[in-house]
Design a protein around this motif. Structure first.
Motif, PDB file in Angstrom:
ATOM      1  N   GLY A  33       0.824  -1.207   0.000  1.00 50.64           N
ATOM      2  CA  GLY A  33       0.000   0.000   0.000  1.00 50.64           C
ATOM      3  C   GLY A  33       0.857   1.255   0.000  1.00 50.64           C
ATOM      4  O   GLY A  33       2.093   1.186   0.029  1.00 50.64           O
ATOM      5  N   SER A  34       0.200   2.402  -0.016  1.00 50.62           N
ATOM      6  CA  SER A  34       0.942   3.660  -0.135  1.00 50.62           C
ATOM      7  C   SER A  34       1.754   3.964   1.126  1.00 50.62           C
ATOM      8  O   SER A  34       2.853   4.536   1.028  1.00 50.62           O
ATOM      9  CB  SER A  34      -0.031   4.806  -0.433  1.00 50.62           C
ATOM     10  N   THR A  35       1.240   3.584   2.302  1.00 47.57           N
ATOM     11  CA  THR A  35       2.004   3.825   3.533  1.00 47.57           C
ATOM     12  C   THR A  35       3.183   2.850   3.619  1.00 47.57           C
ATOM     13  O   THR A  35       4.302   3.247   3.981  1.00 47.57           O
ATOM     14  CB  THR A  35       1.101   3.687   4.772  1.00 47.57           C
ATOM     15  N   ALA A  36       2.929   1.596   3.260  1.00 44.99           N
ATOM     16  CA  ALA A  36       4.022   0.616   3.216  1.00 44.99           C
ATOM     17  C   ALA A  36       5.088   1.052   2.210  1.00 44.99           C
ATOM     18  O   ALA A  36       6.287   0.845   2.437  1.00 44.99           O
ATOM     19  CB  ALA A  36       3.480  -0.772   2.875  1.00 44.99           C
ATOM     20  N   ALA A  87      -2.774  -0.104   7.160  1.00 39.97           N
ATOM     21  CA  ALA A  87      -4.112  -0.641   7.461  1.00 39.97           C
ATOM     22  C   ALA A  87      -5.152   0.309   6.893  1.00 39.97           C
ATOM     23  O   ALA A  87      -4.866   1.492   6.657  1.00 39.97           O
ATOM     24  CB  ALA A  87      -4.309  -0.804   8.959  1.00 39.97           C
ATOM     25  N   ASP A  88      -6.333  -0.221   6.695  1.00 44.25           N
ATOM     26  CA  ASP A  88      -7.455   0.617   6.264  1.00 44.25           C
ATOM     27  C   ASP A  88      -8.194   1.193   7.453  1.00 44.25           C
ATOM     28  O   ASP A  88      -8.715   2.313   7.378  1.00 44.25           O
ATOM     29  CB  ASP A  88      -8.385  -0.207   5.376  1.00 44.25           C
ATOM     30  N   GLU A  89      -8.249   0.445   8.536  1.00 42.72           N
ATOM     31  CA  GLU A  89      -8.796   0.938   9.810  1.00 42.72           C
ATOM     32  C   GLU A  89      -8.072   0.225  10.947  1.00 42.72           C
ATOM     33  O   GLU A  89      -7.678  -0.934  10.806  1.00 42.72           O
ATOM     34  CB  GLU A  89     -10.297   0.624   9.949  1.00 42.72           C
ATOM     35  N   LYS A  98      -7.801  -4.717   6.908  1.00 41.67           N
ATOM     36  CA  LYS A  98      -6.815  -4.581   5.859  1.00 41.67           C
ATOM     37  C   LYS A  98      -7.365  -5.199   4.573  1.00 41.67           C
ATOM     38  O   LYS A  98      -8.370  -5.883   4.590  1.00 41.67           O
ATOM     39  CB  LYS A  98      -5.513  -5.294   6.258  1.00 41.67           C
ATOM     40  N   GLY A  99      -6.681  -4.938   3.466  1.00 41.08           N
ATOM     41  CA  GLY A  99      -7.077  -5.548   2.205  1.00 41.08           C
ATOM     42  C   GLY A  99      -7.596  -4.576   1.181  1.00 41.08           C
ATOM     43  O   GLY A  99      -8.027  -4.991   0.102  1.00 41.08           O
ATOM     44  N   GLY A 100      -7.522  -3.264   1.504  1.00 42.97           N
ATOM     45  CA  GLY A 100      -7.915  -2.277   0.505  1.00 42.97           C
ATOM     46  C   GLY A 100      -7.111  -2.422  -0.776  1.00 42.97           C
ATOM     47  O   GLY A 100      -7.590  -2.101  -1.862  1.00 42.97           O
ATOM     48  N   SER A 124      -6.323   9.263  10.152  1.00 43.51           N
ATOM     49  CA  SER A 124      -7.676   9.024   9.606  1.00 43.51           C
ATOM     50  C   SER A 124      -8.080   7.560   9.746  1.00 43.51           C
ATOM     51  O   SER A 124      -9.265   7.230   9.654  1.00 43.51           O
ATOM     52  CB  SER A 124      -7.741   9.434   8.135  1.00 43.51           C
ATOM     53  N   LYS A 125      -7.116   6.669   9.986  1.00 44.80           N
ATOM     54  CA  LYS A 125      -7.412   5.238  10.038  1.00 44.80           C
ATOM     55  C   LYS A 125      -7.869   4.772  11.431  1.00 44.80           C
ATOM     56  O   LYS A 125      -8.353   3.648  11.572  1.00 44.80           O
ATOM     57  CB  LYS A 125      -6.172   4.421   9.629  1.00 44.80           C
ATOM     58  N   LEU A 126      -7.689   5.621  12.448  1.00 44.49           N
ATOM     59  CA  LEU A 126      -8.041   5.203  13.812  1.00 44.49           C
ATOM     60  C   LEU A 126      -9.523   5.445  14.065  1.00 44.49           C
ATOM     61  O   LEU A 126     -10.012   6.574  13.906  1.00 44.49           O
ATOM     62  CB  LEU A 126      -7.197   5.973  14.833  1.00 44.49           C
TER      63      LEU A 126
HETATM   64  C1  5RP Z   1      -3.377  -3.639   1.270  1.00 43.46           C
HETATM   65  C2  5RP Z   1      -3.599  -3.128   2.645  1.00 43.46           C
HETATM   66  C3  5RP Z   1      -3.072  -1.775   2.964  1.00 43.46           C
HETATM   67  O1  5RP Z   1      -2.254  -1.872   4.068  1.00 43.46           O
HETATM   68  C4  5RP Z   1      -4.213  -0.859   3.237  1.00 43.46           C
HETATM   69  O2  5RP Z   1      -5.098  -0.879   2.124  1.00 43.46           O
HETATM   70  C5  5RP Z   1      -3.739   0.569   3.498  1.00 43.46           C
HETATM   71  O3  5RP Z   1      -3.246   1.125   2.328  1.00 43.46           O
HETATM   72  P1  5RP Z   1      -2.707   2.611   2.285  1.00 43.46           P
HETATM   73  O4  5RP Z   1      -1.466   2.644   3.104  1.00 43.46           O
HETATM   74  O5  5RP Z   1      -2.453   2.858   0.815  1.00 43.46           O
HETATM   75  O6  5RP Z   1      -3.784   3.507   2.825  1.00 43.46           O
HETATM   76  O7  5RP Z   1      -4.175  -3.747   3.493  1.00 43.46           O
HETATM   77  O8  5RP Z   1      -4.041  -4.855   1.070  1.00 43.46           O
END
Ligand code: 5RP
Length: 222
Positions: A33-36, A87-89, A98-100, A124-126
């Motif tokens: 993902g973008s944060t990773a 994470a997404d949330e 997760k899994g976005g 924003s994810k918390l």
């Molecule tokens: C990918 C994931 C990502 O960690 C999640 O979607 C967050 O992504 P981002 O850092 O781009 O907001 O679970 O499957």
């Protein structure tokens, strides 16, 4: 600090957090993902201080390799001290959705192997209660309609993610309108549906640490 800067800040903070425990034999688990991606770019700056990485997706493997970081098959790795992923949330117990990015199954596998799971996210994810973000469920393609009917019985509204094929060759159903008050139970219930590969709830194996990007800097939740 805007959202992009917060993501960069937590990526850098994760590198600083894990750096003292790295040595020339260390393998780092890396999420998707973008944060990773911010974490990967920061990790590349210290690539001489560890051996290599295990990737949770083909996209992450490609980014790691583009930085010259060796990528190992998880099956060849006996010891994984740390996994860093977005994470997404997240709730305040560090239960996650997760899994976005559709990488949830490989992410869950790498998280299961790692001794420590460091989650990185902007503020924003918390959330107080998981579920505003639609819960991704990876499904064997021929089971799509069956799994969707079972998810409706669990109170959700599954939506087929058009055009998405996971790295494992499967499809994603995003489950809307869930208010997830018992994430561990729902994780088990969804995983028990025949045809489900896994779902994006990380409650049985939550994060151990959450590095949260805020306008005032990075906060650590445990
Ligand atoms: C990918 C994931 C990502 O960690 C999640 O979607 C967050 O992504 P981002 O850092 O781009 O907001 O679970 O499957």
């Amino acid at each position: 600090m805007n959202q992009a800067q917060m993501k960069q800040a937590v990526g850098q903070a994760a590198v600083e957090l894990i750096r003292p425990q790295l040595d020339s034999d260390s393998i780092v688990g890396v999420g998707t993902g973008s944060t990773a991606n911010c974490f990967i770019d920061a990790l590349a700056q210290i690539k001489t201080e560890f051996d290599g990485a295990v990737a949770s997706s083909e996209a992450t493997a490609a980014r790691l390799k583009s930085h010259g970081i060796p990528v190992y098959d998880l099956n060849t790795v006996s010891n994984l001290d740390v996994y860093v992923d977005g994470a997404d949330e997240s709730d305040h117990h560090l239960h996650l959705i997760k899994g976005g990015g559709a990488a949830l199954t490989r992410e869950k596998i790498v998280a299961a192997v790692a001794k420590t799971f460091v989650c990185i996210a902007d503020q924003s994810k918390l959330v107080d209660v998981l579920g505003a973000f639609p819960l991704p469920v990876e499904v064997i393609p021929m089971a799509r309609s069956h799994v969707a009917r079972e998810l409706v019985k669990l109170g959700g509204d599954p939506v087929y993610r058009e055009g998405c094929v996971t790295d494992n060759g499967n499809i994603i159903l995003d489950v809307h309108n869930l208010s997830i008050v018992d994430p561990a139970q729902l994780e088990r219930d969804i995983n028990a549906i025949v045809g489900v590969v896994t779902n994006g709830l990380f409650a049985a194996r939550p994060a151990d640490v959450l590095l949260l990007g805020t306008p005032d800097g990075v906060k650590t939740l445990k």
